[in-house]
Scaffold this active site. Structure first.
Site, PDB file in Angstrom:
ATOM      1  N   LYS A 108       0.443   3.435  -3.097  1.00 22.56           N
ATOM      2  CA  LYS A 108      -0.760   4.307  -3.219  1.00 22.56           C
ATOM      3  C   LYS A 108      -0.404   5.738  -2.985  1.00 22.56           C
ATOM      4  CE  LYS A 108      -3.522   0.476  -1.265  1.00 22.56           C
ATOM      5  NZ  LYS A 108      -4.440  -0.022  -0.154  1.00 22.56           N
ATOM      6  N   SER A 168       0.785  -1.306  -0.073  1.00 27.16           N
ATOM      7  CA  SER A 168      -0.046  -0.007   0.040  1.00 27.16           C
ATOM      8  C   SER A 168       0.471   1.217  -0.125  1.00 27.16           C
ATOM      9  CB  SER A 168      -1.036  -0.134   1.150  1.00 27.16           C
ATOM     10  OG  SER A 168      -1.974  -0.939   1.002  1.00 27.16           O
ATOM     11  N   TYR A 175      -4.556   3.542   8.224  1.00 27.17           N
ATOM     12  CA  TYR A 175      -5.606   2.855   8.227  1.00 27.17           C
ATOM     13  C   TYR A 175      -6.242   3.317   9.540  1.00 27.17           C
ATOM     14  CZ  TYR A 175      -3.199   0.154   4.838  1.00 27.17           C
ATOM     15  OH  TYR A 175      -2.358  -0.149   3.686  1.00 27.17           O
TER      16      TYR A 175
END
Length: 312
Positions: free
Chosen positions: A70, A67, A246
Site C-alpha cells: 500500500k 499491506s 493500523y
C-alpha cells in the site's frame, strides 16, 4: 551514517536474538495460504545509499508483503491524481482494526487513511482508472521491479486466489464504498487488482531496496534521479508514521520512532530518513495485525544504533 562492519554485527546480533525467542505471535490464519507459513522464519535487511545491503537470517526468502504494497500503490496513485486523491481517502489514524467497516458509515464511505483496507481499495481504484485490471496490476508490478532493480519480483498467485476466495470483509468494504461513489470502477475489477498487489512476494533484501527512495527525499540514490518529489516523499513518510501499523501505529512510533508500514504476511518496511531503509520479516503477528518480532527487532535496532526521527 552507518559504518558497514558495525551495522553487520548489529543486524546479525538482532537476528540471532529474534530467532532464539519463543514468543512469536500468531500467523494470519484467516488467509489459508498464509496459515501454511512456518512461524520460525526471521529475516532482516538494511539498504544503504551506496547500494550496500546488510542482511541476516532469512533475508533472501520471499514472503507475501501484503499491506506493505500500500505504500507503493499510494505513491503511484498520487502520481496519477495528485492532491485530488485526498477527496477519496483521508490521512488520519483510524484507531480501529485494519478491516473495520465502522467508520465508513459515519464518514460517508470515505476511508480514514490509505493504509487500512478500505483506504487501500480506494487507492487501487484510482490506479485502475478505467483500465483493464491486468494493465493496472502490470503497472504496479513494474514499479516494484524498478524500485528493487529486480525483475524476479512476482505475485504469489496461490496467495491472491486464497484471498479472493475468503476476502468477504474486503468485498463488503468495497461494495459499501461503491454505494457512496468512492469506488468508481466495477468492484470485482478493483478487488482483483487489490488482492493481487497484496500478494506480491519479495524478500527482505528486495523490499529494503524498493523502499530506498523514501529514505532519500524521493530520489533513487543509485542514479540520483527523482522517483517522486521530496515533498511527496516526506508526506508519505508522515502517513507511514501515523497510520502504518493500523491501531498499533502510536505504539510503533513510541517504541521505534521511525516511519514504517506493516503487512499481515509478517513484514515491516521502516525508513531512516537520509540514511537507510530497513525490511524485517517474522510471520507471527500481534493483536493489531503487525509482526510481533519484527517490531521488537526494529525497536532494538533503533535503540542500539541511536536512529529515530525524534533524536537519539
Amino acid at each position: 551514517m552507518f559504518a558497514v562492519p558495525q551495522l553487520r554485527s548489529l543486524v546479525t546480533d538482532i537476528a540471532d536474538e529474534m530467532r532464539a525467542r519463543t514468543d512469536r505471535g500468531r500467523i494470519a490464519d484467516y488467509i489459508p495460504e498464509l496459515a501454511r507459513v512456518d512461524p520460525g522464519f526471521f529475516g532482516m535487511a538494511v539498504a544503504l545509499p551506496d547500494g550496500t545491503v546488510v542482511t541476516a537470517g532469512d533475508a533472501e526468502t520471499p514472503f507475501s508483503i501484503q499491506s506493505i504494497s500500500k505504500v507503493f500503490t499510494l505513491t503511484l496513485a498520487l502520481g496519477i491524481a495528485g492532491d485530488r486523491l485526498w477527496k477519496r481517502v483521508g490521512r488520519e489514524p483510524s484507531g480501529t482494526a485494519f478491516n473495520s467497516i465502522v467508520q465508513l458509515e459515519s464518514e460517508k464511505g470515505v476511508p480514514r487513511n490509505p493504509f487500512i483496507n478500505a483506504g487501500a481499495i480506494a487507492v487501487t481504484d484510482v490506479i485502475l482508472a478505467g483500465h483493464k485490471p491486468s494493465v493496472a496490476l502490470g503497472e504496479i508490478l513494474r514499479f516494484m521491479r524498478f524500485l528493487s532493480d529486480d525483475q524476479t519480483v512476482t505475485i504469489d498467485k496461490a496467495v491472491a486466489e486464497s484471498e479472493q476466495r475468503t476476502g468477504f470483509r474486503n468485498m463488503a468494504l468495497a461494495n459499501y464504498m461503491k454505494s457512496f461513489g468512492v469506488i468508481e470502477n466495477p468492484v470485482d475489477y478493483t478487488l482483483g487488482v487489490y488482492f493481487h498487489h497484496c500478494a506480491i512476494a519479495m524478500s527482505c533484501r528486495q523490499l529494503a531496496l524498493a523502499g530506498r527512495f523514501l529514505a532519500h527525499s524521493g530520489r533513487n540514490p543509485d542514479t540520483g534521479h527523482s522517483v517522486i518529489s521530496s515533498e511527496r516523499a516526506r508526506r508519505i513518510n508522515a502517513i507511514m508514521l501515523t497510520c502504518g501499523h493500523y491501531d498499533g501505529s502510536g505504539d510503533f512510533a513510541y517504541r521505534v520512532g521511525l516511519p514504517g508500514k506493516s503487512g499481515v504476511g509478517g513484514g515491516i518496511l521502516a525508513i531512516v530518513p537520509g540514511q537507510a531503509s530497513i525490511a524485517v520479516w517474522s510471520p507471527g503477528l500481534d493483536d493489531a495485525g503487525n509482526s510481533h518480532l519484527g517490531r521488537i527487532a526494529l525497536e532494538a535496532f533503533a535503540k542500539r544504533s541511536g536512529v529515530s526521527i525524534f533524536g537519539a
